[in-house]
Design an enzyme around this catalytic site. Structure first.
Site, mmCIF file in Angstrom:
data_model
loop_
_atom_site.group_PDB
_atom_site.id
_atom_site.type_symbol
_atom_site.label_atom_id
_atom_site.label_comp_id
_atom_site.label_asym_id
_atom_site.label_seq_id
_atom_site.Cartn_x
_atom_site.Cartn_y
_atom_site.Cartn_z
ATOM 1 N N SER A 150 0.912 -1.438 0.107
ATOM 2 C CA SER A 150 -0.142 0.061 -0.096
ATOM 3 C C SER A 150 1.036 1.212 -0.070
ATOM 4 O O SER A 150 1.626 1.234 -0.850
ATOM 5 C CB SER A 150 -1.093 0.023 1.268
ATOM 6 O OG SER A 150 -2.176 0.983 0.883
ATOM 7 N N ASP A 408 -8.590 -5.502 -5.634
ATOM 8 C CA ASP A 408 -7.976 -4.441 -4.493
ATOM 9 C C ASP A 408 -8.446 -2.989 -5.468
ATOM 10 O O ASP A 408 -7.822 -2.792 -6.375
ATOM 11 C CB ASP A 408 -6.773 -4.453 -4.341
ATOM 12 C CG ASP A 408 -6.037 -3.408 -3.422
ATOM 13 O OD1 ASP A 408 -6.871 -2.647 -2.775
ATOM 14 O OD2 ASP A 408 -5.039 -3.248 -3.497
ATOM 15 N N HIS A 435 -5.723 -6.667 -1.439
ATOM 16 C CA HIS A 435 -4.432 -5.807 -0.936
ATOM 17 C C HIS A 435 -3.305 -6.210 -0.843
ATOM 18 O O HIS A 435 -3.445 -7.353 0.232
ATOM 19 C CB HIS A 435 -4.959 -4.954 -0.080
ATOM 20 C CG HIS A 435 -4.280 -3.489 -0.076
ATOM 21 N ND1 HIS A 435 -4.157 -2.797 -1.148
ATOM 22 C CD2 HIS A 435 -4.000 -2.759 1.032
ATOM 23 C CE1 HIS A 435 -3.464 -1.633 -0.767
ATOM 24 N NE2 HIS A 435 -3.452 -1.670 0.757
#
Length: 483
Positions: A150, A408, A435
């Site tokens: 991320s 995601d 993710h």
């Protein structure tokens, strides 16, 4: 190489030691608060280090996690590919660095100000930490590979870009750097609704009417909670200790859960969420004559991990204006709220017909950020100094893996084209993963494409280490041009 099924039988979750390192408040100035020091937390595991020495007299490689927005110990268990697979196979030292202003790495003496919180400062922290630790451990010749997911994947990308002499490569999973690069949106087909369109698609793929059912159930809860005769019973159904006085905030608390679940749509249970929580959510609404109140209450209890007893009304509220920017945005008194007000603001909007209506308004966000922190967002700042979507073609970046899963919502801002692959790196786009799922501990439930990608990632990481361990190295601090 061990077969994946055999690997799973031999995985063990290593522990870690907690250490502290003195960092300067400001890496880029030389007066005032720049000279003040604060203690950065980092996690260390040397269990496997030294078991597989490298040819250049190094005990083994170093695997470094670029800590992102949260306490660093919270990331340890979610990075099993790094800690449980690669570290023992490679004989590696494991280091997790905590981002400044998160967890216990809190610069003090600034009256709660986030003045020295920026991506550049964070990267300088990590470069400084690794350089000192390598010197302390006599590991100047040991190659460092960076990992991040991320925003941590964005950090890993930029760490390799800005400090290529510190890290030899990086695995940047679900790195949404493109979302911070509005100058390249049109060419990439990215719009303000891209993130939310993916949320809608994931629910729609799980059930033909699932998204519409969720929209209808939110609307029904919103209507019913405003009826005094029904509010108390409905609040109890959601596990609350009382009736919400801020009904809008309560509804946005529900929709925050719905918007967040697709990114954590892992096959195995995660926290209080069941495996494949998107399917589980849609299944609740696909039953004959479903009770939408019970179904939506169950989803929120899954997501927020609500246990026996009741949840205070004050905890069941999202106080961001209009529910906030999808994917999270400016909020008061938090480090990520500040970063959203400086360099990581997402210019996102909801899609028509969603469970809430939100249209991104840059001027409104600017006003909020001025109110909260006295700063104005710079939507294109990361793009300006890093290159954003131009990194693959207009920089000298090498040895970076960009991995993304199409379940995601954050993959919409990733490097997805095969032509984005940099020298020594790769682009992996997986159809059935969520993710940064490739960073997680492998399980027997993983889709075959994920298992195959992890094998390719390991092969690339081994190649970086082999190349670096055969190249001549010098100590950063003690080498002399005359020696």
């Amino acid at each position: 190489m061990l077969q994946p099924a055999l690997v799973l039988l031999q995985l063990t979750r290593p522990g870690y030691e907690t250490h502290w390192f003195n960092q300067p408040m400001d890496h880029f100035h030389f007066s005032g608060n720049a000279s003040k020091m604060w203690k950065q937390r980092y996690l260390l595991n040397g269990t496997f280090w030294g078991r597989k020495p490298l040819p250049n007299a190094c005990k083994g490689p170093i695997l470094f996690y670029t800590g992102n927005e949260g306490p660093i110990d919270a990331f340890w268990a979610s990075n099993g590919f790094m800690t449980e697979v690669l570290a023992p196979r490679l004989g590696a030292l494991i280091i997790f660095g905590e981002e400044r202003y998160y967890g216990q790495s809190l610069p003090t003496g600034l009256g709660g100000s986030f003045k020295y919180l920026s991506t550049e400062q964070v990267l300088a922290d990590y470069a400084n930490l690794l350089t000192h630790l390598k010197e302390e451990f006599g590991a100047e010749n040991c190659p460092v590979v960076s990992f991040g997911g991320s925003y941590g994947g964005t950090l890993t990308t930029l760490f390799r870009l800005k400090y290529p002499h510190v890290v030899v490569g990086g695995l940047a999973a679900s790195a949404p750097l493109g979302y911070y690069s509005p100058g390249g949106w049109a060419a990439r087909g990215v719009t303000q609704t891209t993130w939310f369109e993916i949320v809608k698609r994931v629910y729609s793929e799980a059930g033909p009417n699932c998204f519409e059912d969720l929209v209808g159930s939110v609307q029904e809860v919103n209507r019913t909670m405003r009826i005094p005769a029904h509010a108390n019973a409905l609040a109890k159904l959601f596990g609350l200790c009382g009736v919400p006085t801020n009904v809008d905030g309560f509804i946005y608390w529900i929709t925050e859960a719905l918007e967040s679940i697709p990114q954590v749509d892992y096959p195995e249970p995660s926290g209080s969420l069941p495996g494949y929580p998107v399917n589980a959510t849609c299944d609740l609404f696909s039953r004959p004559a479903p009770n939408v109140f019970n179904a939506l209450a169950q989803v929120t209890k899954w997501f927020y991990g609500m246990e026996a007893g009741c949840t205070p009304v004050s905890a069941a509220v999202n106080e961001q204006v209009a529910g906030g920017v999808p994917g999270d945005g400016p909020s008061s008194a938090s480090a990520w709220g500040f970063q959203s007000c400086s360099e990581t603001l997402h210019g996102f909007s909801t899609v028509p017909g969603a469970w809430r209506s939100y249209q991104f308004d840059a001027a409104a966000q600017d006003a909020l950020c001025q109110k909260y922190f006295g700063v104005s967002p710079r939507l294109g700042w990361l793009e300006l100094w890093s290159g954003g979507y131009n990194i693959p073609t207009k920089s000298r970046l090498s040895n970076v893996i960009w991995s993304n899963g199409r379940r995601d919502p954050w993959h919409g801002g990733g490097f997805l084209r095969p032509t984005d692959a940099v020298p020594g790196g790769a682009v992996f786009v997986m159809e059935q993963t969520a993710h940064h799922q490739d960073l997680r501990r492998p399980t027997t439930l993983d889709p075959p494409e994920l298992t195959a990608v992890r094998m390719k990632e390991e092969a690339l990481i081994r190649s970086w280490i082999a190349s670096a361990s055969h190249a001549p190295k010098m100590s950063y601090r003690h080498a002399s041009p005359l020696s």
